[in-house]
Design an enzyme around this catalytic site. Structure first.
Site, PDB file in Angstrom:
ATOM      1  N   ASP A   1       0.861  -1.187   0.000  1.00 35.07           N
ATOM      2  CA  ASP A   1       0.000   0.000   0.000  1.00 35.07           C
ATOM      3  C   ASP A   1       0.890   1.226   0.000  1.00 35.07           C
ATOM      4  O   ASP A   1       2.053   1.154   0.356  1.00 35.07           O
ATOM      5  CB  ASP A   1      -0.805   0.064   1.307  1.00 35.07           C
ATOM      6  CG  ASP A   1      -1.913  -0.940   1.337  1.00 35.07           C
ATOM      7  OD1 ASP A   1      -2.393  -1.313   0.265  1.00 35.07           O
ATOM      8  OD2 ASP A   1      -2.309  -1.338   2.445  1.00 35.07           O
TER       9      ASP A   1
ATOM     10  N   ASP B   1      -4.725  -3.370   5.042  1.00 37.64           N
ATOM     11  CA  ASP B   1      -5.187  -2.939   6.359  1.00 37.64           C
ATOM     12  C   ASP B   1      -6.706  -2.976   6.491  1.00 37.64           C
ATOM     13  O   ASP B   1      -7.237  -3.153   7.561  1.00 37.64           O
ATOM     14  CB  ASP B   1      -4.663  -1.529   6.680  1.00 37.64           C
ATOM     15  CG  ASP B   1      -4.871  -0.550   5.530  1.00 37.64           C
ATOM     16  OD1 ASP B   1      -5.615  -0.893   4.592  1.00 37.64           O
ATOM     17  OD2 ASP B   1      -4.298   0.551   5.571  1.00 37.64           O
TER      18      ASP B   1
ATOM     19  N   ASP C   1      -9.456  -6.305   2.610  1.00 36.29           N
ATOM     20  CA  ASP C   1      -8.153  -6.785   2.144  1.00 36.29           C
ATOM     21  C   ASP C   1      -7.905  -8.241   2.534  1.00 36.29           C
ATOM     22  O   ASP C   1      -6.972  -8.871   2.049  1.00 36.29           O
ATOM     23  CB  ASP C   1      -7.020  -5.921   2.726  1.00 36.29           C
ATOM     24  CG  ASP C   1      -6.960  -4.553   2.076  1.00 36.29           C
ATOM     25  OD1 ASP C   1      -7.443  -4.429   0.935  1.00 36.29           O
ATOM     26  OD2 ASP C   1      -6.445  -3.613   2.698  1.00 36.29           O
TER      27      ASP C   1
HETATM   28  P1  ATP Z   1      -3.638   3.137   0.015  1.00 38.99           P
HETATM   29  O1  ATP Z   1      -4.496   2.121  -0.644  1.00 38.99           O
HETATM   30  O2  ATP Z   1      -2.267   3.192  -0.499  1.00 38.99           O
HETATM   31  O3  ATP Z   1      -3.708   3.121   1.502  1.00 38.99           O
HETATM   32  P2  ATP Z   1      -5.427   5.371  -0.107  1.00 38.99           P
HETATM   33  O4  ATP Z   1      -5.457   5.671   1.344  1.00 38.99           O
HETATM   34  O5  ATP Z   1      -5.414   6.535  -1.020  1.00 38.99           O
HETATM   35  O6  ATP Z   1      -4.209   4.538  -0.525  1.00 38.99           O
HETATM   36  P3  ATP Z   1      -8.139   4.577   0.059  1.00 38.99           P
HETATM   37  O7  ATP Z   1      -8.159   4.774   1.524  1.00 38.99           O
HETATM   38  O8  ATP Z   1      -8.866   3.449  -0.551  1.00 38.99           O
HETATM   39  O9  ATP Z   1      -6.676   4.474  -0.462  1.00 38.99           O
HETATM   40  O10 ATP Z   1      -8.668   5.938  -0.566  1.00 38.99           O
HETATM   41  C1  ATP Z   1      -8.976   6.057  -1.912  1.00 38.99           C
HETATM   42  C2  ATP Z   1      -9.415   7.459  -2.229  1.00 38.99           C
HETATM   43  O11 ATP Z   1     -10.591   7.770  -1.512  1.00 38.99           O
HETATM   44  C3  ATP Z   1      -8.397   8.506  -1.821  1.00 38.99           C
HETATM   45  O12 ATP Z   1      -7.488   8.768  -2.834  1.00 38.99           O
HETATM   46  C4  ATP Z   1      -9.271   9.719  -1.543  1.00 38.99           C
HETATM   47  O13 ATP Z   1      -9.521  10.421  -2.729  1.00 38.99           O
HETATM   48  C5  ATP Z   1     -10.562   9.103  -1.059  1.00 38.99           C
HETATM   49  N1  ATP Z   1     -10.635   9.129   0.394  1.00 38.99           N
HETATM   50  C6  ATP Z   1      -9.720   8.677   1.285  1.00 38.99           C
HETATM   51  N2  ATP Z   1     -10.132   8.836   2.544  1.00 38.99           N
HETATM   52  C7  ATP Z   1     -11.346   9.388   2.480  1.00 38.99           C
HETATM   53  C8  ATP Z   1     -12.319   9.794   3.439  1.00 38.99           C
HETATM   54  N3  ATP Z   1     -12.119   9.631   4.743  1.00 38.99           N
HETATM   55  N4  ATP Z   1     -13.457  10.347   2.995  1.00 38.99           N
HETATM   56  C9  ATP Z   1     -13.679  10.490   1.697  1.00 38.99           C
HETATM   57  N5  ATP Z   1     -12.836  10.139   0.746  1.00 38.99           N
HETATM   58  C10 ATP Z   1     -11.677   9.594   1.104  1.00 38.99           C
END
Ligand code: ATP
Length: 885
Positions: free
Chosen positions: A323, A625, A629
């Site tokens: 990730d 996480d 997953d």
């Molecule tokens: P990784 O998979 O590497 O942890 P990530 O944290 O970007 O990356 P996700 O948590 O799935 O992956 O988030 C995907 C997308 O969703 C983000 O790029 C963001 O645009 C949006 N996002 C993340 N957190 C929130 C939230 N709390 N509320 C709304 N949108 C969110």
């Protein structure tokens, strides 16, 4: 019964409130109800563990041999045999006890935690300390730690398959159910062992430990499975094979010996001793200890192994899919850019301190209605909090959301005050699949929906845009313009989010609000890479391990960061979730080896990536996480969960947990895994040398000169002291400099490499030739037999001690490693030599082992001869080194 009563009544019955119990009351209740634990199956007691050492086939043969000796009146032999059996038992016990302790330690470290309200505050406590009346805070990915009655349920869905076998998650609520409702339909209750798949909630604990409805349920988090590792299996097989072969040879030679006029009893004892010498019966235990000690070292480097076999898998891992957020990056977000009303503003300030200003170029911007609306949307559609402690500002909750609270505060918009005027009355939670979150807030001006999420997702819910103080139509040109800005921000390695709002009627549901929204703007936040990560990725590359980034984030952001960190290299591909969906399995497998970045993916894509890579023959490590997953973590050869941000569900599916969520810790763990494998292989090779040497000496001595070069009890002694301490010390050898420069071990590789077998055969042969040379020479000059046997007995032991140094490294010279760098080995060798001196100089030991004291001139022959073992191997290592250079 709880489910047929109102929530208030339940709280009253349990004598608690929404503010939770006081710590004092919780302590009292813990004494009354006991710990929230399921009774474990009986622990292996110390005595049992000790006795289990005497169960092996060989030990039984030895005990039988002792009995036969005693029966024939050979009391000294009987005693010596029993004594060595006892010593071997003690040694085995000490080793296994240490292994057991290491595993217990791991168990304590991986024990689950629960988020509860105590003394009016949210705190994390070990689940074992939960008591009835505690208020649980539940969120997606949590394992339910006790039976509880729901007080609050927001889109709460629970996977109860561990109880009911039903794999579709059950929606939960806080309604009251009639008394006759069967258990599965009591939707206001949650049960131990099930898990939250979506939404959040609060519940009051009604039962703990064995009193829970499913108290008997096993397999909860924290159980360390003690499967045997492939290496242990191979060692077992090898031992069995060797055992059978030896028994056949020994029986054959013993019969031959009897025909040649040897005493049948002497031949019997000799046969037993030889069998013991040939079979590496102590090795499996030493391997277990090697693994367990290595696992203990890994804990110090922030990697918790949940299954012992994973240690071996780590050593052969050749691709790590990781990730981005939090693993490669610090997950400490700061909003740096804001896009409102068609202009891109910069934000100053660092970290979570709510101090900073907004600038358009170098012109300060403040009190702007567009900026305020955007910041308000960000602060209300948000579950994070901001607080100051001892002058330091920090956040609670998700860092992405925390950054939004901070940036709003920089304009004087404080979330807590704002929420008092805009009460939340509904929400659709964020999930990695939806990539969006919405809240409904009620204020004096009416009800508003606020959304935030991935820009393209937010844009697709919008039909209008807030521009020049008015809500204008969001034309496709305007959309494109925004997407261009998103791309520009992402190119700066910023994480970009979009925001929208909409006025709705009072009775609108949150789910129905996510359409015809008004676009409010964008925010771009910086999430710096962790400092150690770049080096860690370079280490992976030199160790023949590929790194692949899998992220939910935007393609451009992901690509920019991957390039900065050295994950993406010329010729690699970047694939998005949508592009991946367009490929069928065959097409995907064709390119999978080239892809180094996956962006905007869903958790289920991870599973596809794992499967495709495995099909290509990779040994895949995959991090995760989130609640979804788990399947990918299970499917990967090495599922790695995050200790801090990871959900219980992902931890349970993993084979390793990173206690600091850091990518660099995976690389440390791989290094440690490789080191453990290296050490195990080395002491197996050491053991082989000993066994080969001994067997050759005795066989050739009997066949060629009708003489026993060493007698049975001496063989037992050699076996005991050489198999005992030195291998344990070898398992503590530190990683050598070449460890992370070699290719990963092949998964199907044998116990030890071919060159190791050749080397141990050669060394065994060398030891045998020396001893047989001494035998030939001593027989020729009429030396008495006890003296000859003492000479050979000692020569073998000393040679093996020199040999122990050989196997500190397969490649590197002991002198280049530093002779004293493995202190344990020095102690092990010194103790063994002392024991040997005792065997030849202490009078009663002389009787037991039939030894005679050796003179200085004897030693002057033994030491140089024995040292050739080391010299020969050093010379071979030197030749190898020259050839490689
Ligand atoms: P990784 O998979 O590497 O942890 P990530 O944290 O970007 O990356 P996700 O948590 O799935 O992956 O988030 C995907 C997308 O969703 C983000 O790029 C963001 O645009 C949006 N996002 C993340 N957190 C929130 C939230 N709390 N509320 C709304 N949108 C969110």
């Amino acid at each position: 019964m709880y489910y047929d009563e109102a929530a208030d009544a339940v709280l009253k019955t349990l004598n608690t409130s929404e503010n939770g119990l006081s710590s004092g009351e919780a302590k009292n209740r813990l004494e009354k109800y006991g710990k929230n634990e399921l009774k474990e199956e009986e622990k292996t007691s110390v005595v049992k563990l000790f006795l289990s050492q005497f169960k092996s086939f060989l030990i039984i043969i030895l005990i039988a041999a002792a009995l036969v000796s005693a029966f024939l009146g050979e009391l000294i032999d009987a005693f010596v045999i029993l004594f060595t059996v006892f010593l071997a038992g003690v040694l085995g016990f000490v080793q296994e006890y240490r292994a057991e302790e290491s595993i217990k330690l791991l168990k304590a470290l991986t024990s689950p935690e629960a988020l509860v309200i105590r003394d009016g505050k949210e705190v994390k406590i070990p689940s074992s300390l939960l008591v009835p009346g505690d208020i649980l805070v539940l969120q997606a990915g949590d394992r339910i730690p006790a039976d509880a009655r729901l007080l609050e349920a927001l889109s709460l869905e629970i996977d109860e398959s561990s109880l009911t076998g039903e794999s579709i998650p059950v929606g939960k609520c806080t309604d009251i159910f009639p008394t006759e409702t069967p258990q599965p339909d009591r939707k206001n209750m949650v049960y131990t062992g099930t898990s939250v798949t979506y939404g959040r909630g609060k519940a009051v604990v009604t039962a703990t430990g064995m009193n829970t409805a499913f108290g008997k349920l096993a397999g909860l988090l924290g159980e360390i499975e003690r499967e045997r590792t492939p290496l242990q299996e191979k060692l077992d097989q090898f031992g069995r094979w060797l055992g059978t072969a030896t028994l056949i040879v020994v029986a054959f030679v013993a019969i031959l010996g009897i025909f040649q006029g040897f005493d049948p009893f002497e031949m019997f004892l000799w046969g037993v001793a030889l069998a013991v010498a040939a079979i590496p019966e102590a090795l499996p235990a030493v391997v277990t200890v090697g693994l367990a000690l290595g696992v203990r070292r890994m804990v110090k480097r922030h990697a918790l192994i949940r299954r012992l076999p994973s240690v071996e898998t780590l050593g052969s891992t050749n691709i790590i899919c990781t990730d981005k957020t939090g693993t490669l990056t610090q997950n400490k977000m700061t909003v740096e850019k804001v896009y409102v009303n068609g202009t891109l503003l910069s934000v100053t300030g660092e970290g979570y301190k709510p101090a900073g200003d907004f600038f358009n170029g170098d012109k300060p911007v403040s009190e702007d209605v567009h900026l305020h609306r955007l910041l308000i949307a960000g602060a209300l559609c948000n579950d994070a909090g901001l607080f100051e402690e001892n002058g330091v500002w920090d956040i609670t909750g998700d860092p992405t959301e925390g950054a939004l609270v901070v940036v709003a505060a920089k304009e004087g918009i404080w979330k807590t005050a704002l929420e008092e005027k805009h009460r939340r009355k509904g929400e659709v939670p964020f999930s990695s699949e939806r990539k969006m979150m919405t809240t409904l807030n009620f204020s004096e001006d009416g009800t508003y929906a606020y959304s935030k999420g991935a820009p393209e997702v937010i844009l697709s819910s919008c039909t209008k845009i807030f521009l020049g103080g008015r809500e204008e139509e969001l034309t496709s040109e305007r959309k494109q313009e925004i997407l261009n800005v998103v791309n520009d921000m992402a190119n700066l390695t910023l994480r970009v989010m979009g925001f929208a709002y909409r006025k709705v009627s009072e009775d609108t549901l949150a789910e129905d609000a996510e359409k015809e929204m008004v676009f409010a703007g964008l925010m771009g936040m910086r999430d710096l890479p962790r400092e150690e990560v770049k080096t860690a990725i370079a280490t992976c590359t030199s160790a023949g391990i590929r790194t692949v980034m899998i992220t939910g984030d935007h393609k451009t952001t992901a690509f920019a960061i991957a390039k900065e960190l050295g994950i993406f290299r010329e010729g690699d591909l970047v694939l998005t979730g949508v592009e991946l969906d367009a490929l069928d399995n065959k097409e995907f497998e064709e390119i999978v080896e080239k892809v180094s970045v996956y962006a905007r993916v869903y958790p289920e894509h991870k599973l596809r990536v794992v499967e495709a890579l495995k099909k290509k023959g990779y040994i895949v490590a995959m991090t995760g996480d989130g609640v979804n997953d788990a399947p990918a973590l299970k499917a990967a050869d090495m599922g790695i969960a995050m200790g801090i941000t990871g959900t219980d569900v992902s931890k349970e599916a993993s084979s390793m947990i990173l206690t600091d969520d850091n990518f660099a810790s995976i690389v440390s763990a791989v290094e440690e895994g490789r080191n453990i494998l290296k050490n195990i292989k080395n002491f197996i090779a050491y053991g082989l040398t000993c066994h080969i040497g001994l067997v050759l000496i005795v066989l050739v001595g009997v066949l060629a000169w009708q003489t026993l070069p060493v007698i049975a009890v001496q063989i037992l002694w050699i076996n005991l002291i050489t198999d005992g301490l030195p291998p344990m010390a070898l398992s503590l050898e530190a990683p050598d400099r070449g460890l992370m420069k070699q290719k990963p071990a092949k998964a199907k590789e044998g116990l030890v490499s071919k060159r190791m077998i050749i080397a141990s055969l050669g060394l065994g042969l060398l030891i045998a030739i020396q001893s047989l040379g001494v035998l030939y020479w001593a027989l020729g000059n009429g030396t008495p037999l006890p003296k000859i046997q003492t000479l050979i007995f000692t020569l073998v032991v000393v040679s093996l001690m020199f040999n122990a140094f050989n196997w500190r490294s397969e490649r590197y010279s002991v002198f280049s490693l530093g002779i004293f760098t493995n202190k344990s080995l020095i102690y092990a060798v010194l103790s063994t030599i002392l024991l040997q001196l005792a065997a030849i100089y202490v009078p009663f030991m002389q009787v037991a082992f039939r030894t005679v004291p050796l003179s200085l001139s004897d030693w002057a022959m033994i030491i140089p001869l024995a040292s050739t073992t080391l010299i020969a191997m050093e010379f071979t290592k030197y030749l190898e080194w020259r050839r490689h250079r």
